[in-house]
Motif scaffolding. Structure first.
Motif, PDB file in Angstrom:
ATOM      1  N   GLU A 250     -13.184   5.362  -2.931  1.00 28.64           N
ATOM      2  CA  GLU A 250     -11.769   5.558  -3.199  1.00 28.64           C
ATOM      3  C   GLU A 250     -10.955   4.533  -2.422  1.00 28.64           C
ATOM      4  OE1 GLU A 250      -8.528   9.223  -3.031  1.00 28.64           O
ATOM      5  OE2 GLU A 250     -10.442   9.377  -1.988  1.00 28.64           O
ATOM      6  N   PRO A 251     -10.013   3.843  -3.064  1.00 32.67           N
ATOM      7  CA  PRO A 251      -9.209   2.851  -2.348  1.00 32.67           C
ATOM      8  C   PRO A 251      -8.259   3.532  -1.357  1.00 32.67           C
ATOM      9  CG  PRO A 251      -8.360   3.150  -4.560  1.00 32.67           C
ATOM     10  CD  PRO A 251      -9.648   3.929  -4.491  1.00 32.67           C
ATOM     11  N   CYS A 252      -8.180   2.975  -0.152  1.00 35.93           N
ATOM     12  CA  CYS A 252      -7.328   3.525   0.899  1.00 35.93           C
ATOM     13  C   CYS A 252      -6.508   2.407   1.528  1.00 35.93           C
ATOM     14  CB  CYS A 252      -8.170   4.201   1.992  1.00 35.93           C
ATOM     15  SG  CYS A 252      -9.169   5.586   1.421  1.00 35.93           S
ATOM     16  N   VAL A 253      -5.427   2.784   2.180  1.00 35.40           N
ATOM     17  CA  VAL A 253      -4.620   1.834   2.930  1.00 35.40           C
ATOM     18  C   VAL A 253      -4.642   2.250   4.396  1.00 35.40           C
ATOM     19  CG1 VAL A 253      -2.471   3.123   2.483  1.00 35.40           C
ATOM     20  CG2 VAL A 253      -2.372   0.718   3.165  1.00 35.40           C
ATOM     21  N   VAL A 254      -4.800   1.265   5.288  1.00 33.73           N
ATOM     22  CA  VAL A 254      -4.827   1.503   6.723  1.00 33.73           C
ATOM     23  C   VAL A 254      -3.516   1.005   7.318  1.00 33.73           C
ATOM     24  CG1 VAL A 254      -6.046   1.053   8.891  1.00 33.73           C
ATOM     25  CG2 VAL A 254      -7.331   1.212   6.747  1.00 33.73           C
ATOM     26  N   CYS A 255      -2.761   1.885   7.958  1.00 29.40           N
ATOM     27  CA  CYS A 255      -1.472   1.526   8.543  1.00 29.40           C
ATOM     28  C   CYS A 255      -1.659   0.448   9.604  1.00 29.40           C
ATOM     29  CB  CYS A 255      -0.804   2.751   9.159  1.00 29.40           C
ATOM     30  SG  CYS A 255       0.802   2.399   9.909  1.00 29.40           S
ATOM     31  N   PRO A 256      -0.829  -0.594   9.607  1.00 24.91           N
ATOM     32  CA  PRO A 256      -0.993  -1.679  10.569  1.00 24.91           C
ATOM     33  C   PRO A 256      -0.614  -1.298  11.998  1.00 24.91           C
ATOM     34  CG  PRO A 256       1.017  -2.006   9.305  1.00 24.91           C
ATOM     35  CD  PRO A 256       0.309  -0.843   8.680  1.00 24.91           C
ATOM     36  N   TRP A 257       0.079  -0.197  12.191  1.00 25.07           N
ATOM     37  CA  TRP A 257       0.542   0.155  13.537  1.00 25.07           C
ATOM     38  C   TRP A 257      -0.487   0.951  14.328  1.00 25.07           C
ATOM     39  CZ3 TRP A 257       6.440   1.724  13.127  1.00 25.07           C
ATOM     40  CH2 TRP A 257       7.171   0.573  12.799  1.00 25.07           C
ATOM     41  N   HIS A 258      -0.990   2.066  13.769  1.00 23.18           N
ATOM     42  CA  HIS A 258      -1.914   2.915  14.525  1.00 23.18           C
ATOM     43  C   HIS A 258      -3.155   3.305  13.721  1.00 23.18           C
ATOM     44  CE1 HIS A 258       2.095   3.573  16.460  1.00 23.18           C
ATOM     45  NE2 HIS A 258       1.372   3.385  17.540  1.00 23.18           N
ATOM     46  N   ARG A 259      -3.381   2.602  12.608  1.00 23.47           N
ATOM     47  CA  ARG A 259      -4.614   2.718  11.831  1.00 23.47           C
ATOM     48  C   ARG A 259      -4.789   4.084  11.151  1.00 23.47           C
ATOM     49  NH1 ARG A 259      -7.842  -1.296  12.002  1.00 23.47           N
ATOM     50  NH2 ARG A 259      -9.639  -0.069  11.366  1.00 23.47           N
ATOM     51  N   SER A 260      -3.704   4.778  10.894  1.00 26.01           N
ATOM     52  CA  SER A 260      -3.813   5.955  10.033  1.00 26.01           C
ATOM     53  C   SER A 260      -4.249   5.486   8.650  1.00 26.01           C
ATOM     54  CB  SER A 260      -2.466   6.676   9.925  1.00 26.01           C
ATOM     55  OG  SER A 260      -2.087   7.223  11.163  1.00 26.01           O
ATOM     56  N   THR A 261      -5.120   6.255   8.012  1.00 24.44           N
ATOM     57  CA  THR A 261      -5.692   5.848   6.727  1.00 24.44           C
ATOM     58  C   THR A 261      -5.354   6.877   5.652  1.00 24.44           C
ATOM     59  OG1 THR A 261      -7.516   4.777   7.910  1.00 24.44           O
ATOM     60  CG2 THR A 261      -7.812   5.158   5.548  1.00 24.44           C
ATOM     61  N   PHE A 262      -4.860   6.386   4.519  1.00 23.87           N
ATOM     62  CA  PHE A 262      -4.450   7.272   3.433  1.00 23.87           C
ATOM     63  C   PHE A 262      -5.118   6.865   2.124  1.00 23.87           C
ATOM     64  CE2 PHE A 262      -0.953   6.815   6.424  1.00 23.87           C
ATOM     65  CZ  PHE A 262      -0.614   8.136   6.708  1.00 23.87           C
ATOM     66  N   SER A 263      -5.452   7.861   1.308  1.00 25.88           N
ATOM     67  CA  SER A 263      -5.936   7.588  -0.040  1.00 25.88           C
ATOM     68  C   SER A 263      -4.794   7.051  -0.883  1.00 25.88           C
ATOM     69  CB  SER A 263      -6.481   8.874  -0.673  1.00 25.88           C
ATOM     70  OG  SER A 263      -6.630   8.717  -2.076  1.00 25.88           O
ATOM     71  N   LEU A 264      -5.033   5.932  -1.559  1.00 28.24           N
ATOM     72  CA  LEU A 264      -4.000   5.358  -2.417  1.00 28.24           C
ATOM     73  C   LEU A 264      -3.825   6.151  -3.708  1.00 28.24           C
ATOM     74  CD1 LEU A 264      -4.795   1.597  -1.820  1.00 28.24           C
ATOM     75  CD2 LEU A 264      -2.575   2.685  -1.408  1.00 28.24           C
ATOM     76  N   ARG A 265      -4.819   6.941  -4.051  1.00 25.74           N
ATOM     77  CA  ARG A 265      -4.736   7.728  -5.285  1.00 25.74           C
ATOM     78  C   ARG A 265      -4.043   9.068  -5.096  1.00 25.74           C
ATOM     79  NH1 ARG A 265     -11.027   6.603  -7.170  1.00 25.74           N
ATOM     80  NH2 ARG A 265     -10.720   4.398  -7.771  1.00 25.74           N
ATOM     81  N   THR A 266      -4.167   9.648  -3.919  1.00 26.74           N
ATOM     82  CA  THR A 266      -3.611  10.985  -3.693  1.00 26.74           C
ATOM     83  C   THR A 266      -2.594  11.044  -2.558  1.00 26.74           C
ATOM     84  OG1 THR A 266      -5.348  11.634  -2.115  1.00 26.74           O
ATOM     85  CG2 THR A 266      -5.793  11.983  -4.471  1.00 26.74           C
TER      86      THR A 266
END
Length: 298
Positions: A250-266
């Motif tokens: 599943e594609p995810c995005v990693v926040c550049p500040w503190h590396r929180s990771t979120f699913s781009l689909r949900t």
């Protein structure tokens, strides 16, 4: 009514740069001790959707307040001592969760948080000293030390409230999006202007949105990280674990500040320190123009 003078003193802590070297050392120690990602996520509160620390502190504070009431009444020395012991032991998990959250905050927040932690350590030390005195049979000095501990932890609680409610540490920084984004469908961008497989930022109704295209499928989230408002479009694209029946993750995005990771689909949190999901927008394509709608928008 004017704010209390103490508030100005606490506000000054936000700019106390002399605390930064100590904060750096403590932050390094926290990251060294709590290394596994799964352990940090649990301590941040990812599984329950909000920070663990505010929940965990209820046990020691509740035990210590109850002990203070019993100490004010005759014949309750054993019960008060037991409650002080329970509170002192339960400080450990709440402190571990608190330091884990603190290590992923902005410098201004970390300065206040460091003093907050120092006050909690001082309060715990006073309660330990109270237990020692009680064990020696000196109930009077034990009670005095316990009340001093309660006063110290109360001052620490004031700092914790400032950290949360004035500096917005641990709150959902995307909560306002549904209240600011207008209802209905709104134009985002022509589909041809959104290359496949890369992160894009687009502004709609004055709010920044994160766009990720997968063929004819458009995934759109709020670009403001729910942890501390980091710009997600500046983050890294990451493939998560493969889904059932699929070879690709599943594609995810990693926040550049503190590396929180979120699913781009949900928009769901895949890794902390964020605990709140990103607002997810519905999309449709009309004559080559991508339009977005936020369910539940006011």
């Amino acid at each position: 009514m004017k704010p209390l003078p103490a508030l100005e003193l606490v506000t000054r802590l936000e700019d106390a740069e002399w605390l930064d070297p100590l904060a750096k050392s403590v932050r390094k120690a926290v990251k060294k001790v709590i290394r596994p990602r799964w352990a940090r996520d649990i301590l941040h509160g990812v599984p329950i959707g909000h920070p663990v620390h505010p929940l965990a502190v209820q046990v020691p504070i509740g035990a210590w307040i109850s002990a203070a009431v019993l100490d004010a009444l005759p014949g309750n020395e054993k019960a008060a001592t037991l409650l002080i012991g329970v509170g002192t032991v339960s400080v450990v998990p709440s402190a571990v969760a608190g330091f884990t959250d603190w290590s992923q905050l902005h410098p201004q927040q970390q300065r206040v948080g460091l003093v907050h932690a120092g006050a909690n350590i001082a309060a715990t030390s006073l309660y330990i000293a109270s237990l020692v005195q009680r064990a020696r049979g000196s109930q009077g000095s034990g009670k005095v030390l316990a009340y001093l501990g309660l006063a110290t932890v109360s001052a620490s609680g004031f700092l914790g409230g400032h950290l949360t409610y004035r500096q917005a540490a641990g709150v959902n920084h995307s909560e306002e999006i549904p209240h600011r984004f207008p209802s209905g469908w709104h134009p985002l961008a022509p589909l041809a202007e959104l290359p496949d497989g890369t992160l894009h930022k687009r502004d709609v109704a004055g709010l920044p949105l994160l766009v990720f295209r997968e063929g004819d499928t458009l995934n759109v989230l709020s670009d403001v990280c729910s942890h501390l408002s980091g710009p997600l479009h500046e983050g890294k694209l990451k493939q998560g674990a493969p889904e059932a029946g699929s070879d690709s993750g599943e594609p995810c995005v990693v926040c550049p500040w503190h590396r929180s990771t979120f699913s781009l689909r949900t928009g769901e949190v895949q890794a902390g320190p964020a605990t709140s999901r990103q607002p997810r927008f519905e999309t449709r394509i009309t004559d080559g123009l991508v339009e977005v709608c936020l369910p539940g928008a006011d």
